[in-house]
Write an enzyme that holds these catalytic residues in place. Structure first.
Site, PDB file in Angstrom:
ATOM      1  N   CYS A  77       0.853  -1.190   0.000  1.00 21.39           N
ATOM      2  CA  CYS A  77       0.000   0.000   0.000  1.00 21.39           C
ATOM      3  C   CYS A  77       0.889   1.241   0.000  1.00 21.39           C
ATOM      4  CB  CYS A  77      -0.892  -0.040   1.241  1.00 21.39           C
ATOM      5  SG  CYS A  77      -1.258   1.552   1.957  1.00 21.39           S
ATOM      6  N   GLU A  78       0.684   2.093  -1.000  1.00 17.11           N
ATOM      7  CA  GLU A  78       1.601   3.231  -1.132  1.00 17.11           C
ATOM      8  C   GLU A  78       1.351   4.317  -0.088  1.00 17.11           C
ATOM      9  OE1 GLU A  78       1.100   4.493  -5.158  1.00 17.11           O
ATOM     10  OE2 GLU A  78      -0.572   5.831  -4.724  1.00 17.11           O
ATOM     11  N   HIS A  79       0.247   4.235   0.618  1.00 15.18           N
ATOM     12  CA  HIS A  79      -0.034   5.244   1.638  1.00 15.18           C
ATOM     13  C   HIS A  79       0.656   4.961   2.962  1.00 15.18           C
ATOM     14  CE1 HIS A  79      -3.891   5.859  -0.866  1.00 15.18           C
ATOM     15  NE2 HIS A  79      -2.955   6.689  -1.247  1.00 15.18           N
ATOM     16  N   HIS A  80       0.807   3.675   3.295  1.00 20.47           N
ATOM     17  CA  HIS A  80       1.411   3.311   4.586  1.00 20.47           C
ATOM     18  C   HIS A  80       2.650   2.442   4.454  1.00 20.47           C
ATOM     19  CE1 HIS A  80      -2.908   4.102   5.421  1.00 20.47           C
ATOM     20  NE2 HIS A  80      -2.402   4.752   6.449  1.00 20.47           N
ATOM     21  N   GLN A 118      -5.177  -0.555  -4.310  1.00 12.13           N
ATOM     22  CA  GLN A 118      -5.855  -1.713  -4.898  1.00 12.13           C
ATOM     23  C   GLN A 118      -6.706  -1.332  -6.112  1.00 12.13           C
ATOM     24  OE1 GLN A 118      -7.781  -4.340  -2.032  1.00 12.13           O
ATOM     25  NE2 GLN A 118      -9.223  -5.017  -3.595  1.00 12.13           N
ATOM     26  N   HIS A 146      -5.887  -5.529   3.868  1.00 11.01           N
ATOM     27  CA  HIS A 146      -4.862  -4.487   3.980  1.00 11.01           C
ATOM     28  C   HIS A 146      -4.317  -4.429   5.406  1.00 11.01           C
ATOM     29  CE1 HIS A 146      -5.485  -2.317   0.046  1.00 11.01           C
ATOM     30  NE2 HIS A 146      -6.445  -3.226   0.050  1.00 11.01           N
ATOM     31  N   CYS A 148      -2.522  -2.269   6.705  1.00 11.01           N
ATOM     32  CA  CYS A 148      -2.640  -0.924   7.278  1.00 11.01           C
ATOM     33  C   CYS A 148      -4.004  -0.730   7.934  1.00 11.01           C
ATOM     34  CB  CYS A 148      -2.377   0.149   6.222  1.00 11.01           C
ATOM     35  SG  CYS A 148      -3.525   0.141   4.845  1.00 11.01           S
TER      36      CYS A 148
HETATM   37 ZN    ZN Z   1      -2.659   1.765   3.577  1.00 10.76          ZN
END
Ligand code: ZN
Length: 186
Positions: A77-80, A118, A146, A148
Site C-alpha cells: 500500500c503506497e499510503h502506509h 488496490q 490491507h 494498514c
Molecule cells: Zn494503507
C-alpha cells in the site's frame, strides 16, 4: 534501485524511533529491509516493458469466457508502506487471440510489485489485457486484506476489500457479468 540508500534511510528511521541501529540484533536489519523492499517492489527495477507481458499470444477460435481464479496477490500500500494480500480473479472473452494462463498471473505480479492502491492495480491489470489481446470483454476482481487496516488504525481484522474493473461485454452484457460473478463465487 539504490539498496545503499534504502539501508541508510532505514538506519535513520531506527534512530528516529529512538533505537540504537548498532546494537547486535539490529546490525543487519537495514540491509535485510533493503533487500526485502527490492524483492517486494521488484516491478520498479524490472526492465520488462508493459506491452511485452502478454506479448506471447495464440490464435484460437474460442469465444467463451476464460477465467483464472484465486491468483495470489502481494502488494504494498503506497499510503502506509504496509503489505496488502489476497487474490485476483481475471477473466476475458477472447477476440481471436488468447494467452497462456501463467501470463495472466504474470500480469497481476507485474503491477503488484510496486507501491500501489488496490483500485489502480485492478484497473491496470484489466486495461493491459484489454489493450494487449483486444478481447470482447475483460473482468478483474481483487479481494485483499490491507495490513494498514488490520494491524493499525481501526484494526478491523478479517475485513476484505473488493475492487472490480469490467470492460466491454463484462460491462454491457448482464449474462456475461453474471456468469463471471457466479464462477468466482462458486
Ligand atoms: Zn494503507
Amino acid at each position: 534501485m539504490d539498496l545503499k540508500k534504502i539501508e541508510d534511510g532505514f538506519r535513520i528511521i531506527l534512530e528516529g524511533l529512538g533505537e540504537d541501529p548498532d546494537r547486535e540484533g539490529l546490525l543487519k536489519t537495514p540491509e535485510r529491509v533493503a533487500k526485502m523492499y527490492a524483492e517486494l517492489l521488484s516491478g520498479l527495477s524490472s526492465n520488462e516493458k508493459e506491452e511485452n507481458v502478454l506479448a506471447t499470444q495464440f490464435v484460437e477460435k474460442y469465444d467463451e469466457m476464460i477465467l483464472l481464479r484465486d491468483i495470489p496477490v502481494t502488494s504494498i500500500c503506497e499510503h502506509h508502506f504496509l503489505p496488502f494480500t489476497g487474490v485476483a480473479h481475471v477473466a476475458y472473452v477472447p477476440g481471436n487471440r488468447i494467452v497462456g494462463l501463467s501470463k495472466l498471473a504474470r500480469a497481476v505480479d507485474f503491477y503488484a510489485r510496486r507501491p500501489q492502491v488496490q483500485e489502480r492495480l485492478t484497473t491496470q491489470i484489466a486495461e493491459l489485457i484489454h489493450s494487449s489481446l483486444e478481447p470482447k470483454g475483460v473482468g478483474v476482481v481483487l479481494a485483499c486484506t490491507h495490513t494498514c487496516m488490520t494491524i493499525r488504525g481501526i484494526q478491523k481484522t478479517g475485513s476484505v476489500m473488493f475492487t472490480s474493473k469490467l470492460i466491454g461485454s463484462f460491462k454491457s452484457n448482464a449474462t456475461t457479468r453474471a456468469e463471471f460473478m457466479s464462477l468466482i463465487n462458486h
